[in-house]
Design a protein around this motif. Structure first.
Motif, PDB file in Angstrom:
ATOM      1  N   TRP A  97       0.878  -1.168  -0.019  1.00 35.52           N
ATOM      2  CA  TRP A  97       0.074   0.073   0.012  1.00 35.52           C
ATOM      3  C   TRP A  97       0.993   1.262  -0.107  1.00 35.52           C
ATOM      4  O   TRP A  97       0.218   2.270  -0.023  1.00 35.52           O
ATOM      5  N   ASN A  98       2.162   1.257   0.107  1.00 37.64           N
ATOM      6  CA  ASN A  98       3.186   2.287   0.176  1.00 37.64           C
ATOM      7  C   ASN A  98       3.896   2.296  -0.994  1.00 37.64           C
ATOM      8  O   ASN A  98       4.788   3.129  -1.109  1.00 37.64           O
ATOM      9  N   GLY A 102      -0.866   9.028  -0.748  1.00 39.58           N
ATOM     10  CA  GLY A 102      -1.697  10.132  -0.467  1.00 39.58           C
ATOM     11  C   GLY A 102      -2.976   9.308   0.349  1.00 39.58           C
ATOM     12  O   GLY A 102      -3.348  10.381   1.395  1.00 39.58           O
ATOM     13  N   MET A 103      -3.513   8.363  -0.065  1.00 43.86           N
ATOM     14  CA  MET A 103      -4.742   7.953   0.911  1.00 43.86           C
ATOM     15  C   MET A 103      -4.285   7.699   2.269  1.00 43.86           C
ATOM     16  O   MET A 103      -5.000   7.987   3.171  1.00 43.86           O
ATOM     17  N   TYR A 110      -4.156   8.808   8.362  1.00 47.11           N
ATOM     18  CA  TYR A 110      -3.322   9.148   9.139  1.00 47.11           C
ATOM     19  C   TYR A 110      -3.698  10.456  10.068  1.00 47.11           C
ATOM     20  O   TYR A 110      -3.717  10.507  11.312  1.00 47.11           O
ATOM     21  N   GLY A 111      -4.012  11.104   9.137  1.00 45.00           N
ATOM     22  CA  GLY A 111      -4.401  12.602   9.700  1.00 45.00           C
ATOM     23  C   GLY A 111      -5.748  12.672  10.301  1.00 45.00           C
ATOM     24  O   GLY A 111      -5.769  13.032  11.504  1.00 45.00           O
ATOM     25  N   THR A 112      -6.662  11.653   9.657  1.00 42.45           N
ATOM     26  CA  THR A 112      -8.035  11.568  10.202  1.00 42.45           C
ATOM     27  C   THR A 112      -7.971  10.961  11.725  1.00 42.45           C
ATOM     28  O   THR A 112      -8.618  11.331  12.667  1.00 42.45           O
TER      29      THR A 112
END
Length: 70
Positions: free
Chosen positions: A29-30, A37-38, A43-45
């Protein structure tokens, strides 16, 4: 509908991309810009909701039932 049927097969491209990533020990996924971006949004949320929950738990322990007021 014809565009979907006659579309280029991207499976070999992504298979090669992910196999190269395994050699470099990069998580699946990286490996692409879209995945990174996802993950940033996720992580921000996660950080914001966790911080908000901790803030309100502290306020509730002190007896305040609103976000900012007394």
């Amino acid at each position: 509908m014809a565009g979907f049927v006659n579309r280029e097969n991207r499976v070999p491209y992504y298979q090669q991309l992910f196999q190269e990533g395994q050699k470099k020990h990069i998580r699946q996924w990286n490996q692409t810009a879209r995945g990174r971006g996802m993950l940033r949004v996720y992580y921000g949320t996660f950080i914001i909701t966790t911080a908000g929950s901790m803030w309100m738990m502290g306020r509730m322990v002190l007896g305040h039932k609103t976000w900012w007021g007394k």
